[in-house]
Design a protein around this motif. Structure first.
Motif, short mmCIF file in Angstrom:
data_model
loop_
_atom_site.label_atom_id
_atom_site.label_comp_id
_atom_site.label_asym_id
_atom_site.label_seq_id
_atom_site.Cartn_x
_atom_site.Cartn_y
_atom_site.Cartn_z
N THR A 26 -21.55 15.62 14.98
CA THR A 26 -21.17 15.99 13.62
C THR A 26 -19.70 15.65 13.39
OG1 THR A 26 -22.78 17.80 13.55
CG2 THR A 26 -20.98 17.88 11.96
N VAL A 77 -24.11 22.55 10.41
CA VAL A 77 -25.42 22.28 11.02
C VAL A 77 -26.40 23.38 10.65
CG1 VAL A 77 -26.65 22.13 13.22
CG2 VAL A 77 -24.49 20.93 12.93
N LEU A 124 -28.32 13.25 12.25
CA LEU A 124 -27.20 13.62 11.37
C LEU A 124 -26.81 12.48 10.45
CD1 LEU A 124 -25.22 15.56 14.08
CD2 LEU A 124 -25.95 16.55 11.89
N LEU A 154 -32.17 18.90 8.03
CA LEU A 154 -32.03 18.50 9.42
C LEU A 154 -32.97 19.35 10.27
CD1 LEU A 154 -30.34 16.98 11.67
CD2 LEU A 154 -28.86 19.00 11.70
N SER A 185 -24.67 19.96 18.96
CA SER A 185 -24.88 19.11 17.78
C SER A 185 -23.60 18.94 16.96
CB SER A 185 -26.00 19.68 16.90
OG SER A 185 -25.59 20.88 16.26
#
Length: 224
Positions: free
Chosen positions: A19, A177, A48, A186, A15
């Motif tokens: 990002t 994250v 995101l 998120l 992820s």
């Protein structure tokens, strides 16, 4: 943290790829964005971008099932990039062109189409691995003349130690994250469709080859 599931934590590292791409584009709240390609990185980019305040968020993928999932996880619109009126559709919902694009496919035709969707001074992050050097793109008309920025966003194109705005380290992005997940900005949990034992790997990889709309699969090594 016991509140964070194994399944969600397993997605943290990859992820950080979208990002970093979004950070490099210096997205500001209320700017429009498009994500070309709805594999796992494209879906993460949708989530995101939503957390970062992009509006509207447009997903592009030729597979209907992937477009439906993109709408379920946060995209405002989802279009087929092979439709003849694709570019017109994108421009109609983004005030004439998108501000930020996350190009995940690595395909030359997809990049060319993405450039046609951009606003003046738009920013395009090349997150997909664009290894084919024979791209037929009118760079003067589509990039230079309109002030569009093409930004290399390979995960290794980050500083190892020193951080600066827009150029964060891998560790910075992992922690970002983690904070977004812990504070309910998120959720990556909904991206995982199936969890298998590594024993099932041959059958799973056979499906990966054969299925166009292959789901997001995790292997749980505790199930050996």
């Amino acid at each position: 943290d016991p509140k964070i599931s194994f399944e969600e934590a397993a997605l943290w590292h990859i992820s950080t790829f979208p990002t970093a791409a979004i950070r490099k584009c210096h997205l500001e709240m209320g700017e429009s964005a498009i994500v070309m390609g709805q594999g796992i990185l494209g879906m993460m980019a949708i989530k995101l971008l939503s957390a970062a305040g992009a509006a509207p968020i447009i997903a592009a993928d030729p597979i209907e099932e992937k477009r439906k999932k993109a709408l379920e996880i946060g995209a405002d619109y989802a279009f087929n990039p092979f439709d003849n009126d694709f570019i017109d559709k994108v421009k109609s919902v983004s005030d004439g062109g998108v501000n930020v694009a996350i190009e995940v496919t690595g395909n030359g035709q997809a990049l060319d189409t993405t450039l046609d969707c951009m606003s003046q001074m738009g920013r395009v992050a090349l997150l997909g691995c664009t290894r084919n050097s024979d791209f037929k793109i009118d760079y003067y008309k589509k990039v230079h003349g309109r002030g569009v920025s093409l930004i290399g966003a390979h995960t290794l194109a980050r500083p190892e130690k020193e951080s600066s705005p827009g150029l964060w380290t891998t560790h910075d992005d992992v922690m970002a994250v983690q904070k977004l997940v812990m504070h309910n900005r998120l959720s990556l949990r909904s991206l995982t469709d199936e969890i298998h034992s590594p024993i099932d790997a041959p059958a799973v990889y056979k499906r990966l080859i054969e299925e166009k709309a292959f789901p997001v699969v995790e292997f749980d090594w505790r199930k050996l």
